[in-house]
Structure formats: structure tokens, C-alpha cells
Design a protein around this motif. Structure first.
Motif, PDB file in Angstrom:
ATOM      1  N   PHE A 185       0.833  -1.206   0.000  1.00 49.70           N
ATOM      2  CA  PHE A 185       0.000   0.000   0.000  1.00 49.70           C
ATOM      3  C   PHE A 185       0.864   1.251   0.000  1.00 49.70           C
ATOM      4  N   MET A 186       0.675   2.096  -1.035  1.00 45.67           N
ATOM      5  CA  MET A 186       1.446   3.343  -1.124  1.00 45.67           C
ATOM      6  C   MET A 186       0.542   4.445  -1.675  1.00 45.67           C
ATOM      7  N   MET A 187      -0.012   5.253  -0.793  1.00 47.18           N
ATOM      8  CA  MET A 187      -0.938   6.297  -1.205  1.00 47.18           C
ATOM      9  C   MET A 187      -0.935   7.447  -0.203  1.00 47.18           C
ATOM     10  N   GLY A 188      -1.191   8.646  -0.710  1.00 44.69           N
ATOM     11  CA  GLY A 188      -1.270   9.816   0.167  1.00 44.69           C
ATOM     12  C   GLY A 188      -0.760  11.099  -0.469  1.00 44.69           C
ATOM     13  N   SER A 189       0.005  10.980  -1.552  1.00 49.04           N
ATOM     14  CA  SER A 189       0.581  12.185  -2.173  1.00 49.04           C
ATOM     15  C   SER A 189      -0.492  13.163  -2.625  1.00 49.04           C
ATOM     16  N   ASN A 190      -1.567  12.652  -3.227  1.00 45.42           N
ATOM     17  CA  ASN A 190      -2.627  13.541  -3.714  1.00 45.42           C
ATOM     18  C   ASN A 190      -3.445  14.156  -2.583  1.00 45.42           C
ATOM     19  N   ASP A 191      -3.400  13.532  -1.420  1.00 48.31           N
ATOM     20  CA  ASP A 191      -4.088  14.092  -0.247  1.00 48.31           C
ATOM     21  C   ASP A 191      -3.436  15.391   0.217  1.00 48.31           C
ATOM     22  N   THR A 192      -2.183  15.623  -0.202  1.00 48.55           N
ATOM     23  CA  THR A 192      -1.471  16.830   0.238  1.00 48.55           C
ATOM     24  C   THR A 192      -1.884  18.077  -0.521  1.00 48.55           C
TER      25      THR A 192
END
Length: 209
Positions: A86-93
Motif C-alpha cells: 500500500f502506497m498512497m497519500g501524495s494527492n491528499d497533500t
């Protein structure tokens, strides 16, 4: 969308879940050079690696491209993986998406929990987010390409490490792999190139094996 090869009997099923970095956005011949495709080659025939990455996807549900709204999310759940990477979160920034660290962590945990059920409980590997560079090498703060906020990437990586520690999940430190090598990225300074995707795949492979 990536072609998904049906797992053979006895293969270990690996679900690579993430955003454009997982999908392979901008990677030359992405169908064979995205990090999940390279990971498949490294792991070999005993594994079936599927790419469930979606460009622009977010962890948080209030965002326009929340991962849980995507067809790939449904497919990733139905896959019943043995291993979840699981690798996600960049777009949440992005400014329009970001609330605060507490809200992000809560939704990050909620999303992860949807992969765990009475019938399936995969081995979970959490990847820190890749380094985000600035096109202007003199810039040290603020937004990079696609309005990604590099400062918040650092905050999210701390959360990912916390979750891995608290839950006993395996941690794959992709940030460290990409932290001091701009040559691993495309001209947008956000998405890994062929070389970068290979470096990510090799790190994931090293930790899994």
C-alpha cells in the motif's frame, strides 16, 4: 487500465494499491516498466502481482478522486490478496484535499481495514511516499508539480511509520530510496521514471523476500 492476469493455483497473490506512482504514470512502456510489473519479474512465477494503482487517487473520502470511489478499489478487494503493498497519500497533500494529520490518519486506517475480513487477512506492507522534488532547485517549501505539497509528504510519512509500528505491519521506506536522487524522476519531479520505478520495485522485493 492494466491487464490483469488471472492467478494460477498455488500462486501468492500480491495487490499493489496506490496512486499514479503505483499505476506508472508517464513511465515509458508502463505495462512492463511500472513498479508492480518489475516486481512481478523479480518475484517470479510463484507470485501473481496485480497493479491496482489509480492516477490522482486519494486516501480521504471527501476528495474528488477518493480511491474508494474507483473501480480499481473494488477489484483490489475482490482479488483477496495474500500480500497488500500500500502506497498512497501524495494527492491528499493538495491544498483542496488536505485537512490535517489527524483526519488523514483516521481515514488511512479505515481504508486499510477494508482489506481485512473474516475470510481474508493479507500480510500488509506499508510504503512511505516517494520524495517530491521542486523543478526550481532553489525552492525549499510549498507546492511542487500537480500542487503536491512536499512539506505535507513529510507529515504523512511520519503517520505511515506510526501506523506500521502500532499495527505491526511491515514498513517499506520508499522515501529513503528516492530521497537524494533526482535522476529517478521524470521532468515533473513527482513521478518516478523507468529507473525510479525499478528502484521502488527492488526495495519492495527486498522487504517481501
Amino acid at each position: 487500465m492494466h491487464l490483469r492476469i488471472k492467478p494460477k493455483e498455488g500462486q501468492i497473490k500480491v495487490a499493489c494499491v496506490g496512486d499514479s506512482v503505483t499505476y506508472g504514470h508517464g513511465v515509458l512502456f508502463w505495462h512492463k516498466n511500472s513498479y508492480p510489473a518489475v516486481l512481478q519479474n523479480l518475484l517470479g512465477d510463484g507470485y501473481n502481482v496485480q497493479n491496482f494503482g489509480v492516477s490522482g487517487a486519494t486516501v480521504q473520502k471527501h476528495c474528488k478522486k477518493a480511491y474508494t470511489k474507483m473501480v480499481s478499489y473494488k477489484k483490489s478487494i475482490e482479488y483477496n490478496a495474500d500480500i497488500l503493498v500500500f502506497m498512497m497519500g501524495s494527492n491528499d497533500t493538495k491544498p483542496e484535499n488536505w485537512k490535517d494529520a489527524e483526519a488523514f490518519k483516521k481515514e488511512y486506517l479505515t481504508l486499510l481495514d477494508t482489506y481485512i475480513s473474516e475470510s481474508n487477512s493479507p500480510e500488509i506492507y506499508l510504503c512511505t511516499l516517494a520524495r517530491v522534488y521542486y523543478k526550481d532547485e532553489n525552492q525549499t517549501t510549498g507546492e511542487s508539480s500537480f500542487h503536491i505539497q512536499a512539506d505535507i509528504i513529510d507529515d504523512i510519512n511520519l503517520i505511515i511509520k506510526e501506523v506500521a509500528s502500532e499495527r505491526g505491519y511491515k514498513l517499506i521506506d520508499i522515501y529513503s530510496v528516492t530521497a537524494s536522487n533526482r535522476s529517478l524522476f521524470q521532468v515533473d519531479c513527482v513521478h518516478p521514471n523507468v529507473k525510479g520505478a525499478k528502484a521502488i520495485a527492488e526495495e519492495v522485493y527486498k522487504i517481501i523476500k
